[in-house]
Design a protein around this motif. Structure first.
Motif, PDB file in Angstrom:
ATOM      1  N   ALA A 278       0.867  -1.175   0.000  1.00 16.60           N
ATOM      2  CA  ALA A 278       0.000   0.000   0.000  1.00 16.60           C
ATOM      3  C   ALA A 278       0.903   1.225   0.000  1.00 16.60           C
ATOM      4  N   VAL A 279       0.648   2.127  -0.919  1.00 16.23           N
ATOM      5  CA  VAL A 279       1.543   3.275  -1.118  1.00 16.23           C
ATOM      6  C   VAL A 279       0.730   4.546  -1.241  1.00 16.23           C
ATOM      7  N   MET A 280       1.189   5.620  -0.566  1.00 13.58           N
ATOM      8  CA  MET A 280       0.627   6.942  -0.833  1.00 13.58           C
ATOM      9  C   MET A 280       1.407   7.539  -1.995  1.00 13.58           C
ATOM     10  N   GLU A 281       0.691   7.807  -3.093  1.00 14.84           N
ATOM     11  CA  GLU A 281       1.337   8.313  -4.296  1.00 14.84           C
ATOM     12  C   GLU A 281       1.638   9.807  -4.165  1.00 14.84           C
ATOM     13  N   GLU A 282       2.273  10.359  -5.196  1.00 17.22           N
ATOM     14  CA  GLU A 282       2.659  11.768  -5.189  1.00 17.22           C
ATOM     15  C   GLU A 282       1.463  12.695  -5.042  1.00 17.22           C
ATOM     16  N   THR A 283       0.309  12.260  -5.564  1.00 14.76           N
ATOM     17  CA  THR A 283      -0.887  13.093  -5.540  1.00 14.76           C
ATOM     18  C   THR A 283      -1.662  12.991  -4.239  1.00 14.76           C
ATOM     19  N   GLY A 284      -1.227  12.122  -3.311  1.00 14.00           N
ATOM     20  CA  GLY A 284      -1.952  11.929  -2.063  1.00 14.00           C
ATOM     21  C   GLY A 284      -2.915  10.758  -2.104  1.00 14.00           C
ATOM     22  N   GLU A 285      -3.123  10.185  -3.292  1.00 10.63           N
ATOM     23  CA  GLU A 285      -3.969   9.011  -3.420  1.00 10.63           C
ATOM     24  C   GLU A 285      -3.242   7.785  -2.860  1.00 10.63           C
ATOM     25  N   ILE A 286      -4.018   6.842  -2.334  1.00 10.85           N
ATOM     26  CA  ILE A 286      -3.427   5.618  -1.800  1.00 10.85           C
ATOM     27  C   ILE A 286      -3.742   4.466  -2.742  1.00 10.85           C
ATOM     28  N   SER A 287      -2.720   3.839  -3.267  1.00 14.60           N
ATOM     29  CA  SER A 287      -2.893   2.679  -4.141  1.00 14.60           C
ATOM     30  C   SER A 287      -2.599   1.415  -3.339  1.00 14.60           C
ATOM     31  N   VAL A 288      -3.388   0.383  -3.592  1.00 16.90           N
ATOM     32  CA  VAL A 288      -3.292  -0.859  -2.825  1.00 16.90           C
ATOM     33  C   VAL A 288      -3.135  -2.041  -3.776  1.00 16.90           C
ATOM     34  N   ILE A 289      -2.128  -2.853  -3.525  1.00 14.66           N
ATOM     35  CA  ILE A 289      -1.912  -4.081  -4.292  1.00 14.66           C
ATOM     36  C   ILE A 289      -2.044  -5.260  -3.324  1.00 14.66           C
ATOM     37  N   PRO A 290      -3.084  -6.088  -3.487  1.00 17.95           N
ATOM     38  CA  PRO A 290      -3.267  -7.220  -2.571  1.00 17.95           C
ATOM     39  C   PRO A 290      -2.284  -8.344  -2.862  1.00 17.95           C
ATOM     40  N   LYS A 291      -2.111  -9.220  -1.895  1.00 19.70           N
ATOM     41  CA  LYS A 291      -1.320 -10.419  -2.129  1.00 19.70           C
ATOM     42  C   LYS A 291      -2.008 -11.258  -3.190  1.00 19.70           C
ATOM     43  N   SER A 292      -1.235 -12.055  -3.896  1.00 21.79           N
ATOM     44  CA  SER A 292      -1.763 -12.779  -5.055  1.00 21.79           C
ATOM     45  C   SER A 292      -2.961 -13.657  -4.711  1.00 21.79           C
ATOM     46  N   GLU A 293      -2.962 -14.245  -3.494  1.00 21.98           N
ATOM     47  CA  GLU A 293      -4.065 -15.140  -3.143  1.00 21.98           C
ATOM     48  C   GLU A 293      -5.341 -14.393  -2.757  1.00 21.98           C
ATOM     49  N   TYR A 294      -5.241 -13.059  -2.646  1.00 20.26           N
ATOM     50  CA  TYR A 294      -6.411 -12.270  -2.255  1.00 20.26           C
ATOM     51  C   TYR A 294      -6.885 -11.328  -3.352  1.00 20.26           C
ATOM     52  N   ARG A 295      -6.219 -11.332  -4.486  1.00 17.37           N
ATOM     53  CA  ARG A 295      -6.652 -10.467  -5.573  1.00 17.37           C
ATOM     54  C   ARG A 295      -7.793 -11.128  -6.344  1.00 17.37           C
ATOM     55  N   PRO A 296      -8.612 -10.327  -7.039  1.00 21.54           N
ATOM     56  CA  PRO A 296      -9.705 -10.898  -7.834  1.00 21.54           C
ATOM     57  C   PRO A 296      -9.178 -11.854  -8.905  1.00 21.54           C
ATOM     58  N   VAL A 297      -9.934 -12.909  -9.144  1.00 19.15           N
ATOM     59  CA  VAL A 297      -9.556 -13.888 -10.168  1.00 19.15           C
ATOM     60  C   VAL A 297      -9.680 -13.256 -11.555  1.00 19.15           C
ATOM     61  N   GLN A 298      -8.659 -13.420 -12.372  1.00 20.34           N
ATOM     62  CA  GLN A 298      -8.654 -12.900 -13.727  1.00 20.34           C
ATOM     63  C   GLN A 298      -8.915 -14.031 -14.721  1.00 20.34           C
ATOM     64  N   PRO A 299      -9.525 -13.706 -15.878  1.00 16.89           N
ATOM     65  CA  PRO A 299      -9.753 -14.746 -16.893  1.00 16.89           C
ATOM     66  C   PRO A 299      -8.484 -15.509 -17.256  1.00 16.89           C
ATOM     67  N   ASN A 300      -7.357 -14.812 -17.255  1.00 12.62           N
ATOM     68  CA  ASN A 300      -6.096 -15.467 -17.600  1.00 12.62           C
ATOM     69  C   ASN A 300      -5.718 -16.536 -16.572  1.00 12.62           C
ATOM     70  N   ASP A 301      -6.135 -16.341 -15.296  1.00 11.19           N
ATOM     71  CA  ASP A 301      -5.855 -17.340 -14.273  1.00 11.19           C
ATOM     72  C   ASP A 301      -6.537 -18.664 -14.593  1.00 11.19           C
ATOM     73  N   LEU A 302      -7.715 -18.569 -15.220  1.00 11.87           N
ATOM     74  CA  LEU A 302      -8.489 -19.759 -15.566  1.00 11.87           C
ATOM     75  C   LEU A 302      -8.265 -20.199 -17.008  1.00 11.87           C
ATOM     76  N   GLN A 303      -7.325 -19.507 -17.661  1.00 11.94           N
ATOM     77  CA  GLN A 303      -6.996 -19.796 -19.067  1.00 11.94           C
ATOM     78  C   GLN A 303      -8.234 -19.680 -19.952  1.00 11.94           C
ATOM     79  N   LEU A 304      -8.986 -18.609 -19.716  1.00 11.17           N
ATOM     80  CA  LEU A 304     -10.192 -18.349 -20.499  1.00 11.17           C
ATOM     81  C   LEU A 304      -9.906 -17.298 -21.558  1.00 11.17           C
TER      82      LEU A 304
END
Length: 224
Positions: free
Chosen positions: A118-144
């Motif tokens: 989790a990072v506060m960017e230059e603009t004051g916005e906070i960006s969040v990157i979850p751990k891989s096991e907690y991020r939303p499933v992507q079509p590529n994960d299911l090879q769709l």
């Protein structure tokens, strides 16, 4: 009006992504533009404002070079790393833990242990990157294989025809009016009409359909 034109000349960056330097620029420009109200010198105010805009645009252009950028703008600040809160980072941005947790909830995360970064960017916005096991499933994960996303193109908004979109689609006004007539609607009554992927016109009008107390269509308040 002059101030609005100068802000348009500045570009979107100063309005949409406020850094400390951008805020200072807006503050200075606002004070220069307001000068005629106090001393009745419109010509000088416009000249000084124009010079300020040119200097700002020059500095922003120079800031594209990394060496100058690190001098002018703050670096991103890490607040959470691999599930652990960075106390030094919180102290740097003067943010209490309760506020950090609130920002995470807004992003859809309730547990700091699930956050990779989790990072506060230059603009004051906070960006969040979850751990891989907690991020939303992507079509590529299911090879769709998924088809390309289609963006419905608005042709009518708030009762007004969007002529340049009709031109972009190589459609004429007669076609649109015929589609509206076939749907039993009038252009001035349509909130939104969009050109769909299948070549059809979707119309959202002002009429609200009653659903006979269906709980899936509950509306908060006493006027159900």
């Amino acid at each position: 009006m002059v101030g609005f034109l100068f802000l348009r000349l500045t570009g979107k960056k100063a309005v949409a992504e406020m850094h400390s330097f951008d805020l200072l620029y807006i503050f200075v420009l606002t004070n220069i533009i307001s000068t005629p109200v106090e001393v009745a010198s419109l010509g000088k105010a416009i000249m000084y404002a124009a010079i300020t805009v040119m200097i700002y645009k020059l500095i922003v252009r120079l800031s594209l070079h990394n060496k100058l950028r690190w001098i002018m703008y703050d670096s991103p600040t890490v607040l959470i790393r691999n599930g652990d809160i960075d106390r030094k980072g919180l102290k740097t941005v003067r943010m209490p833990v309760a506020e950090l947790l609130g920002h995470l909830r807004v992003k859809g995360y309730s547990d700091t242990q699930n956050i990779a970064l989790a990072v506060m960017e230059e603009t004051g916005e906070i960006s969040v990157i979850p751990k891989s096991e907690y991020r939303p499933v992507q079509p590529n994960d299911l090879q769709l294989q998924v088809k390309q996303e289609y963006l419905p193109i608005p042709l009518i908004m708030d009762g007004q025809i969007i002529s340049h979109n009709l031109k972009y689609l190589n459609l004429d006004l007669d076609w649109l009016l015929q589609e509206v007539k076939t749907a039993g609607q009038k252009v001035e009554n349509i909130i939104l009409a969009t050109f769909q992927e299948n070549g059809k016109l979707f119309i959202d009008h002002n009429e609200i359909q009653e659903h006979q107390h269906n709980p899936y269509y509950y509306r908060p308040g006493k006027d159900h």
